[in-house]
Design a protein around this motif. Structure first.
Motif, mmCIF file in Angstrom:
data_model
loop_
_atom_site.group_PDB
_atom_site.id
_atom_site.type_symbol
_atom_site.label_atom_id
_atom_site.label_comp_id
_atom_site.label_asym_id
_atom_site.label_seq_id
_atom_site.Cartn_x
_atom_site.Cartn_y
_atom_site.Cartn_z
ATOM 1 N N UNK A 1 3.885 -3.483 3.175
ATOM 2 C CA UNK A 1 3.425 -4.833 2.662
ATOM 3 C C UNK A 1 1.800 -5.236 3.317
ATOM 4 N N UNK A 2 0.950 -5.377 2.682
ATOM 5 C CA UNK A 2 -0.397 -5.624 3.186
ATOM 6 C C UNK A 2 -1.026 -7.180 3.061
ATOM 7 N N UNK A 3 -1.943 -7.530 3.510
ATOM 8 C CA UNK A 3 -2.722 -8.329 3.317
ATOM 9 C C UNK A 3 -4.182 -8.339 3.215
ATOM 10 N N UNK B 1 0.992 -1.185 0.115
ATOM 11 C CA UNK B 1 0.098 0.128 -0.144
ATOM 12 C C UNK B 1 0.778 1.160 -0.099
ATOM 13 N N UNK B 2 0.515 2.218 -0.774
ATOM 14 C CA UNK B 2 1.409 3.405 -0.967
ATOM 15 C C UNK B 2 0.549 4.514 -0.028
ATOM 16 N N UNK B 3 1.391 5.009 1.047
ATOM 17 C CA UNK B 3 0.920 6.009 2.046
ATOM 18 C C UNK B 3 1.806 7.316 1.937
ATOM 19 N N UNK C 1 8.942 2.352 9.727
ATOM 20 C CA UNK C 1 8.951 1.719 8.386
ATOM 21 C C UNK C 1 9.758 0.276 8.134
ATOM 22 N N UNK C 2 11.114 0.858 8.297
ATOM 23 C CA UNK C 2 11.853 -0.425 8.274
ATOM 24 C C UNK C 2 11.583 -1.713 9.157
ATOM 25 N N UNK C 3 11.358 -1.293 10.341
ATOM 26 C CA UNK C 3 10.732 -2.370 11.248
ATOM 27 C C UNK C 3 9.536 -3.250 10.709
ATOM 28 N N UNK C 4 8.671 -2.651 9.947
ATOM 29 C CA UNK C 4 7.662 -3.319 9.460
ATOM 30 C C UNK C 4 7.944 -3.810 7.848
ATOM 31 N N UNK C 5 8.888 -3.895 7.321
ATOM 32 C CA UNK C 5 9.618 -4.355 6.267
ATOM 33 C C UNK C 5 9.023 -3.392 4.882
ATOM 34 N N UNK C 6 8.874 -2.061 5.341
ATOM 35 C CA UNK C 6 8.459 -1.317 4.141
ATOM 36 C C UNK C 6 9.768 -0.417 3.802
ATOM 37 N N UNK C 7 9.522 0.742 3.054
ATOM 38 C CA UNK C 7 10.103 1.589 2.437
ATOM 39 C C UNK C 7 9.730 3.124 2.709
ATOM 40 N N UNK C 8 10.713 4.229 2.974
ATOM 41 C CA UNK C 8 10.204 5.309 3.185
ATOM 42 C C UNK C 8 11.065 6.341 2.214
ATOM 43 N N UNK C 9 10.359 6.944 1.346
ATOM 44 C CA UNK C 9 11.331 7.688 0.209
ATOM 45 C C UNK C 9 10.820 9.399 0.484
ATOM 46 N N UNK C 10 11.552 10.288 0.134
ATOM 47 C CA UNK C 10 11.422 11.662 0.156
ATOM 48 C C UNK C 10 11.522 11.963 -1.185
ATOM 49 N N UNK C 11 10.531 12.601 -1.771
ATOM 50 C CA UNK C 11 10.577 13.002 -3.379
ATOM 51 C C UNK C 11 9.965 14.416 -3.239
ATOM 52 N N UNK C 12 10.453 15.280 -4.511
ATOM 53 C CA UNK C 12 9.977 16.504 -4.668
ATOM 54 C C UNK C 12 8.699 16.274 -5.340
ATOM 55 N N UNK C 13 7.606 17.189 -4.757
ATOM 56 C CA UNK C 13 6.264 16.987 -5.240
ATOM 57 C C UNK C 13 6.136 17.997 -6.460
ATOM 58 N N UNK C 14 5.573 17.459 -7.762
ATOM 59 C CA UNK C 14 5.355 18.111 -8.889
ATOM 60 C C UNK C 14 4.658 19.647 -8.477
ATOM 61 N N UNK D 1 6.161 21.948 -6.551
ATOM 62 C CA UNK D 1 6.851 22.428 -5.433
ATOM 63 C C UNK D 1 6.339 21.917 -4.233
ATOM 64 N N UNK D 2 7.317 21.692 -3.138
ATOM 65 C CA UNK D 2 6.715 20.987 -2.045
ATOM 66 C C UNK D 2 7.247 19.588 -1.762
ATOM 67 N N UNK D 3 6.973 18.991 -0.920
ATOM 68 C CA UNK D 3 7.800 17.651 -0.483
ATOM 69 C C UNK D 3 6.478 16.721 -0.522
ATOM 70 N N UNK D 4 6.889 15.346 -1.009
ATOM 71 C CA UNK D 4 6.217 14.313 -1.072
ATOM 72 C C UNK D 4 6.742 12.990 -0.254
ATOM 73 N N UNK D 5 6.372 12.625 0.747
ATOM 74 C CA UNK D 5 7.135 11.449 1.635
ATOM 75 C C UNK D 5 6.235 10.368 1.451
ATOM 76 N N UNK D 6 6.839 9.228 0.612
ATOM 77 C CA UNK D 6 6.011 8.146 0.157
ATOM 78 C C UNK D 6 6.325 6.722 1.257
ATOM 79 N N UNK D 7 5.581 6.219 1.895
ATOM 80 C CA UNK D 7 5.682 5.119 2.636
ATOM 81 C C UNK D 7 5.368 3.875 1.984
#
Length: 812
Positions: free
Chosen positions: A435-437, A365-367, A411-424, A426-432
């Motif tokens: 894994x889901x069931x 899931x993308x949060x 996020x790392x403890x739950x087997x996921x990944x955290x990424x910092x991105x530039x938002x189209x 202007x601004x910041x987009x933090x993407x987490x």
């Protein structure tokens, strides 16, 4: 303790000896009662018994024997009238044992019944046989005496061994104790002492614990050091500002200094809060219990806990299909991770903050948390995920440099990944990405179990109805039919069976829906041909699975060592009479019925039981001449099974057989052929037709009526046998598991009408509904060795000769 255990063991042996003696001699006692039951006859409407000599030859010659036979209403027929008059009458053929007193002696008694049919109706004759307990007591004493000597010797030997071994076994613990007592309090290094192999696991456990304790201690020390370092600056600033404020005479300047004091206090409070949260998260990542957390509910909870003045600035965006997504993890840790991300966005960015949830095709899931703030430079994106590091644009905003580090750790403890991105734009987009069931998915299968999809039940049942209607009269296949796999073929299951291909096709379709890549080769043949062809190796291929309605022939194959045992998980819910040693396994519930043509036999004229049928044929022989059909028991294994069971249950069997001979009944080896001729009007009646075929044909629109007899109803189950020579036994086991599963049972309970055997199955043809179609006694044909009696060559030959002489004299 050993002496106490020896006493308990002797008590158990004594109890076991009594139970073993009872079990051994109960078999002989029940055999005596069964032999008497076999001699029960009805002559001129009265119950008579010609006592067989073998009945009392089976019991001990040293014991006293008592017996009695009672009619359906409890009237005395023969034997000892005063034998256990208080016990209830029999209501089944199953033996019931009890210990009673007769003539002031302790006796063991068995009670069982024999179902008879007379002009007055159907009832149970009760047979009671009892013997004194002398032989049982002698056998139990012999077992106890044989066990007493070894138990006494082993007890004394165990006492000596325990005395020696306990001292040696506990010696290494003293070594460990000394090594631990000699250590300094801060020494948490691994314990290295020479110990036997048996104690090495204990040493390993201690070393593992001390290692984790050392890590925890080190982490706590780091926290204290960092807290002391980080809190010192705001506290020093607070002190300096407050001291200067004390000496400040100017009111405006004093107000400014108080403002700076407040800012430093807020910064210190925020830092302490973050430090405590960092410690809490570190602890929970190691010890928290993992639970299922709906991701949408988590977002709603975090947004709902925001300050009322900040909540309007946060807008959740719930993507399609995300309401069923579940993350496995720690609720507190995930909640604080998301709260930190939203707090950062609220602190550094003006305007609206978006929290977007979207399902991904890779099982995650993308949060995302999106803002229109100043963002973070590429050079700082990796640095700000470290503890106590802030971006270059963070000056002037209260912060500790821990928020993103805490989020990254969760996020790392739950087997996921955290990424910092530039938002189209202007601004910041933090993407987490986590894994889901899916909370709506079926339960996980056991490791190693084949992945199987659930067949669409409605489609399977519709397929069954169409195939039944269009192809119910298809002839036996001379060659096996191949049902292609769903997708590229990887395996092939070979089945030989007696079920019409049209009725068996839905089972194959449903099985293949859950087993992609498996093709099925199916050969339809007669029950006797199946049995003889398998033994002779003339079926044309090596079958992985044999399916037949002739349960006695299946039992014969298993009893002679041709079957593999398969303890399927479905056996736990299967009725006890429908399986034997996990080698012969039933999966359908099919009554033997009488069918008729409604046009030739108007309502109210049909026979409702076996006696009515015999009387009807005796009274109107001209009307029914050549227009009644039943199985040719010499050619049909199923027909012979039903006839032999009829003969055991009904006292009217030979009278009915004579009536068949009087009207020159047609003999057939196929239920579909009888159904065809009755539907066309060529025949008026068909006897002992499989109800499954009749119900399916009637549902397809055939003009036939069905009578479920009101006196007794024979019920058989199609049984499955996995041959020892099966090329693919694992595929055969998978099919057996499917046939016993709810999906397989629903196919049988649908329009195919073969009948579900599992109690509580969903569908039309369940055992409960089938049993309600008639008012007679339901008599299942149990899968048991007793079926082999009728297959004895001499007994079968005599039975067939008598049948031929009565039913078809002069016919080949």
């Amino acid at each position: 303790m050993l002496l106490g255990a020896a006493v308990l063991l002797m008590t158990f042996i004594s109890d076991y000896a009594n139970r073993a003696a009872d079990q051994a001699l109960d078999r002989l006692l029940s055999a005596a009662a069964l032999s008497i039951a076999g001699a029960v006859l009805v002559e001129d409407g009265a119950v008579v018994v010609e006592m067989p000599f073998a009945a009392f030859a089976m019991v001990s010659g040293e014991e006293r024997v008592f017996y009695t036979v009672l009619g359906p209403q409890g009237e005395h027929v023969t034997g000892y009238a005063d034998l256990a008059p208080e016990t209830p009458l029999a209501a089944s053929v199953d033996p019931v044992f009890s210990d009673i007193r007769h003539n002031d002696e302790a006796v063991r008694m068995v009670r069982l019944g024999r179902l008879i049919s007379t002009a007055e109706g159907t009832g149970w004759v009760t047979i009671r046989v009892a013997e004194t307990r002398g032989a049982r007591a002698a056998l139990a004493a012999e077992i106890v005496g044989a066990a007493l000597v070894p138990v006494a010797v082993l007890t004394l030997l165990a006492l000596a061994l325990v005395w020696i071994v306990i001292g040696r076994a506990f010696a290494p613990l003293a070594v460990i104790d000394r090594a631990l007592r000699q250590r300094r309090p801060d020494d948490l290094s691994s314990l290295d002492v020479p110990v036997p192999v048996e104690v090495q696991r204990l040493v390993g456990g201690l070393n593992n614990f001390m290692g984790r304790l050392e890590q925890s201690t080190a982490r706590m020390g780091d926290l204290v050091t960092e807290a002391a370092h980080q809190v010192r600056n705001p506290l020093a600033s607070l002190r300096a500002q407050s001291e200067m404020a004390l000496d400040e005479p100017d009111a405006a300047e004093l107000r400014a200094r108080v403002g700076r004091i407040h800012t430093s206090a807020v910064e210190a409070s925020h830092l302490v809060t973050q430090l405590l949260m960092d410690a809490t998260i570190s602890h929970r990542m190691e010890t928290a219990v993992i639970r299922a957390i709906p991701i949408v509910a988590l977002v709603d909870e975090v947004v709902g806990r925001l300050d009322p003045d900040l909540r309007p600035r946060v807008t959740p965006q719930i993507g399609p299909g995300t309401d069923t997504l579940v993350v496995m993890g720690d609720r507190v840790g995930l909640r604080e991770m998301l709260r930190n991300l939203i707090d950062n966005a609220l602190a550094y960015a003006p305007g609206m903050i978006e929290v977007a949830i979207a399902a991904q095709t890779d099982g995650t899931v993308r949060l995302a948390v999106l803002d229109r703030g100043p963002g973070i430079s590429d050079a700082d994106k990796a640095r700000v995920l470290q503890r106590f590091v802030r971006g270059s644009g963070a000056s002037g905003t209260v912060g500790s440099g821990l928020g993103l580090a805490i989020a990254q750790r969760v996020v790392t403890g739950h087997g996921g990944k955290l990424t910092l991105c530039d938002r189209a734009g202007g601004g910041l987009e933090i993407v987490v990405a986590l894994p889901v069931v899916d909370k709506q998915q079926p339960d996980k299968q056991q490791p190693g179990a084949p992945q199987r999809k659930r067949a669409p039940v409605a489609g399977v049942l519709l397929c069954a109805a169409l195939v039944t209607a269009l192809d119910a009269t298809s002839p036996l296949s001379a060659e096996p039919l191949l049902f292609a796999a769903n997708g590229p073929e990887t395996q092939q299951l070979a089945i030989a069976g007696t079920t019409d291909t049209a009725l068996f096709a839905p089972y194959i379709a449903a099985f293949q829906a859950g087993a992609p890549g498996v093709a099925v080769r199916y050969l339809e043949t007669d029950s006797l041909a199946l049995y003889e062809g398998f033994l002779a190796g003339t079926l044309g291929f090596a079958p992985d699975l044999l399916i037949s309605s002739a349960s006695d022939l299946q039992m014969k194959l298993a009893n002679d060592g041709h079957a593999l045992s398969h303890p399927s998980p479905g056996l736990a819910a299967l009725p006890a009479w429908a399986q034997w040693r996990a080698e012969v396994i039933g999966f359908t519930y099919e009554p033997a019925v009488i069918i008729y043509n409604p046009r030739l036999m108007p309502p109210g004229t049909q026979p409702r039981n076996h006696l009515d049928l015999a009387v009807l044929l005796e009274q109107e022989p001209a009307r029914f001449a050549g227009r009644v059909a039943t199985y040719d028991i010499a050619r049909s294994g199923l027909g012979y099974l039903l006839a032999s069971q009829d003969q055991q249950i009904s006292s009217q069997f030979w009278r009915l057989a004579a009536a068949f001979g009087r009207v020159s009944a047609r003999l057939s080896d196929s239920s579909p052929a009888i159904l065809d001729n009755v539907a066309s009007g060529e025949l008026i009646l068909g006897y002992n037709v499989l109800g499954s075929y009749a119900f399916a044909r009637q549902a397809a629109g055939a003009p036939i009526g069905i009578i479920v007899p009101d006196d007794y109803v024979l019920v058989l189950t199609r049984s499955m046998v996995i041959p020892r020579t099966a090329p693919n036994p694992d595929l055969a086991r998978a099919f057996v598991d499917f046939a016993l599963s709810p999906a397989g049972q629903q196919v049988g309970a649908g329009p195919s009408a073969l009948g579900a055997i599992m109690p509580g199955s969903a569908g039309i043809w369940t055992p409960e509904r089938i049993s309600m179609l008639g008012t007679g006694v339901i008599q299942p044909i149990a899968l048991a060795p007793v079926l082999l009696v009728a297959l004895d060559p001499q007994r079968r030959s005599r039975f067939l000769a008598t049948w031929q002489e009565i039913v078809a004299p002069g016919r080949p």
